[in-house]
Every structure is written in structure tokens, then in C-alpha cells.
Write a protein that holds these residues in place. Structure first.
Motif, short mmCIF file in Angstrom:
data_model
loop_
_atom_site.label_atom_id
_atom_site.label_comp_id
_atom_site.label_asym_id
_atom_site.label_seq_id
_atom_site.Cartn_x
_atom_site.Cartn_y
_atom_site.Cartn_z
N ARG A 1 -12.71 5.46 5.28
CA ARG A 1 -12.97 4.24 6.07
C ARG A 1 -11.86 3.44 6.35
N MET A 2 -10.78 3.45 5.64
CA MET A 2 -9.46 2.68 6.07
C MET A 2 -8.89 3.31 7.07
N LEU B 1 5.91 -2.11 -2.32
CA LEU B 1 5.60 -3.24 -2.68
C LEU B 1 4.20 -3.42 -2.99
N VAL B 2 3.20 -2.39 -2.05
CA VAL B 2 1.78 -2.47 -2.31
C VAL B 2 1.38 -1.87 -3.55
N ASP B 3 2.30 -0.89 -4.08
CA ASP B 3 2.08 -0.33 -5.43
C ASP B 3 0.78 0.77 -5.52
N ALA C 1 -3.29 2.26 -0.59
CA ALA C 1 -2.01 1.69 -0.48
C ALA C 1 -1.42 2.41 0.81
N GLU C 2 -1.64 3.67 1.06
CA GLU C 2 -0.76 4.63 2.06
C GLU C 2 -1.24 4.28 3.34
N ALA D 1 -1.18 1.49 8.40
CA ALA D 1 -1.58 0.63 9.48
C ALA D 1 -0.73 -0.33 9.78
N LEU D 2 0.08 -0.81 8.98
CA LEU D 2 0.95 -2.07 9.29
C LEU D 2 1.94 -1.58 10.24
#
Ligand SMILES: Nc1nc2c(ncn2[C@@H]2O[C@H](COP(=O)(O)OP(=O)(O)OP(=O)(O)O)[C@@H](O)[C@H]2O)c(=O)[nH]1
Length: 386
Positions: free
Chosen positions: A81-82, A163-165, A377-378, A383-384
Motif C-alpha cells: 500500500r505504501m 534514521l528511520v530505523d 521504512a524502505e 518516497a522521500l
């Protein structure tokens, strides 16, 4: 003389009657206090089996609303979904794209590093993680000989990911458990958070996530502060054939609704019971009392598997402070960040995880019924940088 006698008798009668009334009132006022909630385990077992409602909780107005026998919707698949909703993160992506463009400059000046710092702070990453990321980037960019776009992107991807781990356990605890009596009981998920953060909507969307995974779900509308919340939740449930346990009375005991929801879940052999709560924040002691009682009462039938805290990503540092209050009151096991589609402050993912030491497990990416995604996280970092 007779008249005088009658008068004396009348006075005696009035005095006697007054005394009796006063006594009665005294008895009413001195009724034995309600049993304290916290009793030693042995006493509680002796007085009431663990799976019965404690005497101080009144569930006489709680009803189980079965969904009507109509054709129900099939929610969208959950996996990926992400990725599917990636474009919804375009505003959050501003941070990744800005960093990428600054880092790609020929040689980086102090002003460039200040720009990087500002970008991170504006995206709500928080001071600690910002400093950490900048230190690591400085070192790695220095070491990097040639500055081709692909290597800069890769370094940034790796550092943002750290950072997002990606090592945090983000799985939802939805497996049934087994009680001391050997009988299975549903996983229970308590959903807490300030009103307006998207809590009820999230419970409805989460029910769909679980239904899409072929799990049997029961909803508990323990947000009895606002009667419309129960209607809202019931509508969500009905769309996917899920039962809602609720009360029609505004201000009904939320613990009673939660207890009956778990009981209905046990009876139905459900996998998961999702409990929506009111979570008014005007007073920490009240909040603690209410959520603590709900948790204790649920635990009489099944341990609470998850406490999900719903946070509105657009509220930034203010939301973070709310999160801290909730974390002091209940053991939060996961965060749901809603409205991530409407903000450039995606750095809040990092900040909230750092502050609470609890993983973001789900993210809200829109108002659509299936716009709730398990957080990966990945995929978020990709997306960023898209
Ligand atoms: N864009 C966007 N809107 C969302 C998201 N999640 C919830 N909303 C919207 O936020 C608004 C508030 O949602 P509610 O679920 O009613 O909020 P609540 O926290 O339950 O409020 P109470 O029921 O009063 O406790 C609704 O209009 C939702 O559609 C999201 O991920 N993205």
C-alpha cells in the motif's frame, strides 16, 4: 388540659419523624463505597471470576450491533500500500529532494550545511537526529571522491534509512492468544489519541486492513464522549461486515463497552477486537484513570495486545507533546501517523520514534477507506527521494 396533652403529643411525633428522616438520609449518604478497582488478585477471584464485569462497571446500556446481512465491500490488499500511495507523500518528499539537490552541489560551504540543517528542522526531524544526520553526511561526503548523482543519492538513502530505523519491529500483534483455561481469546488492540487526530477513522480503516487479511474483527466503540463516534464506527464496520459493540448513551462507561466488545469477540471466536477510545486530554489524571480502567477491565478476559497511539502528522511538535502525555499514561506499543499525505513535515516519523522509543506501525495517507498503510521504512525513504 386535653388540648395541652394533644399539643405535647404532636410535638413529640414531629420530633420523632424528623429524627427518623435524618437517620435515613444518613444511611443513604453512608452507603458502603463502591468496591475499589484494584483488589488483590486472590480477593478478586474469590468475589468474581476474572471474566465477569467488575461491580463498579455498568454495561446495562451496551449493545452488540451485528452488521446487516447485505453484500459487503472487499477492502484493497494490504501489501504494497505504501508503494501504491507513494505520490501522496509528495509533500513529505520535499525534504528528500531538497537535501539531494544541496548535497549534489560541487563543493559544500558552511551556508550549504546550514541550509541542510534548516531543511531537516523545518521537516520536524528534531534537533538530535538532525545533528546526527549532518555529522554522518559531512563525513561520508568528504570521503566520497567523485560526486556523481547516483552515489550522493545512495548515501542519502542509506543515512535517511538508518534514521528511520528499519530494524524496529512494526508488526501488529493480531494473533489470538490462549487463556489460563485453555480457551482461545482474541488479540485486543486499544486505539488512543486526542480527538480530531483521525482516531475513529483509523479504527475503521484498520478494521478494513484486518478484514483484507482475512481476520475476524469486532469493534468496540468506547469513545462514549461523542455519541456520533459510535455511529461513525458502526458505519465503518457495516461496510465490511464487522460487528460493533456500542452504547447509545453519551457518557456511558467506556470500560463497560470495551469489556463487552472483548466478550463478544471471545464468543464469536474473533481474531482481533479493536477498541476506539475518547482520550480527552484536559486532565492527565482523568486520562490515566479512564485508559487505565479500560485496560484493566479488558485484561480480565484477554491481555491487551497493542496500544496504538494515533497522532496527526500535521501538528508537528504540538503532536509530539500530546504523544508524550499518552505515553506516560499507557504503554504505547505502536504509533499511527495520520494525515501524512497533507504535510511536508514527514520528519515527525523520526522525531516521534526517537522521543517515545516506539515504532510507527501505520500511516494515514488520505481520506479514502483504504488509505491506511503499514509503515515500511524502505518505501518511505524511497518516497522521500522520488
Ligand atoms: N487527509 C487525511 N485525512 C485524514 C486521515 N485520517 C483521518 N483523516 C480525516 O481527519 C478527520 C478527523 O477524523 P476522525 O476519525 O473523526 O477523528 P477522531 O480523532 O476520531 O475524532 P473523534 O471521533 O472526535 O475522537 C476526518 O475528516 C478524516 O477523514 C489521513 O490519513 N489523511
Amino acid at each position: 388540659m386535653t388540648d395541652q396533652l394533644w399539643a405535647v403529643l404532636a410535638v413529640v411525633l414531629v420530633v420523632l419523624a424528623g429524627g427518623t428522616a435524618a437517620l435515613t438520609a444518613g444511611v443513604r449518604r453512608r452507603r458502603p463505597p463502591a468496591l475499589p478497582e484494584e483488589r488483590p488478585a486472590s480477593v478478586a477471584t474469590a468475589e468474581a471470576p476474572a471474566d465477569t464485569l467488575p461491580p463498579e462497571v455498568d454495561d446495562s446500556d451496551v449493545v452488540v450491533e451485528e452488521p446487516p446481512a447485505v453484500e459487503t465491500e472487499r477492502p484493497a490488499p494490504v501489501a504494497g500500500r505504501m508503494v501504491r500511495l507513494r505520490e501522496r507523500l509528495s509533500r513529505s518528499g520535499t525534504i528528500g529532494r531538497s537535501l539531494l539537490s544541496i548535497l549534489s552541489r560541487e563543493s559544500l560551504t558552511e551556508e550549504d550545511w546550514e541550509e541542510i540543517e534548516e531543511t531537516l528542522l523545518l521537516a520536524d526531524v528534531g534537533i538530535g537526529p538532525t545533528t546526527e544526520l549532518m555529522d554522518r553526511l559531512r563525513t561520508r561526503v568528504q570521503v566520497l571522491g567523485t560526486k556523481d548523482a547516483a552515489s550522493v543519492r545512495e548515501i542519502l538513502r542509506e543515512e535517511l534509512l538508518q534514521l528511520v530505523d528499519p530494524t524496529m519491529d512494526r508488526t501488529l500483534r493480531t494473533a489470538q492468544g490462549v487463556g489460563d483455561d485453555g480457551a482461545p481469546h482474541p488479540a485486543t488492540i486499544l486505539v488512543v489519541g486526542v480527538n480530531g487526530t483521525g482516531k475513529t477513522t483509523t479504527v475503521g480503516k484498520l478494521a478494513r486492513v484486518l478484514v483484507a487479511e482475512d481476520l475476524e474483527v469486532v469493534l468496540g466503540a468506547a469513545d462514549t464522549f461523542r455519541a456520533a463516534a459510535a455511529d461513525q464506527l458502526q458505519t465503518w464496520g457495516e461496510r465490511v461486515g464487522v460487528t460493533t459493540v456500542r452504547s447509545d448513551r453519551e457518557g456511558a462507561d467506556p470500560a463497560a463497552v470495551a469489556f463487552d466488545a472483548v466478550q463478544a469477540g471471545r464468543t464469536a471466536g474473533a481474531d482481533v477486537v479493536l477498541v476506539d477510545t475518547a482520550g480527552r486530554l484536559q486532565n492527565k489524571a482523568d486520562l490515566m484513570g479512564e485508559l487505565g480502567k479500560i485496560k484493566r477491565v479488558i485484561s480480565r478476559q484477554a491481555p491487551v495486545s497493542e496500544v496504538l497511539l494515533v497522532l496527526d502528522a500535521t501538528t508537528g511538535q504540538n503532536g509530539l507533546r500530546q504523544a508524550q502525555v499518552f505515553a506516560e499514561v499507557v504503554d504505547v506499543t505502536g504509533i499511527v501517523l495520520t494525515k501524512l499525505d497533507g504535510t511536508a513535515k514527514g520528519g515527525i516519523v523520526v522525531a516521534v520514534q526517537r522521543e517515545l522509543g516506539v515504532p510507527v506501525k501505520l500511516v494515514g495517507l488520505g481520506e479514502g477507506a483504504d488509505d491506511l498503510a503499514p509503515f515500511v521504512a524502505e518505501d518511505f525513504v524511497e518516497a522521500l527521494l522520488a
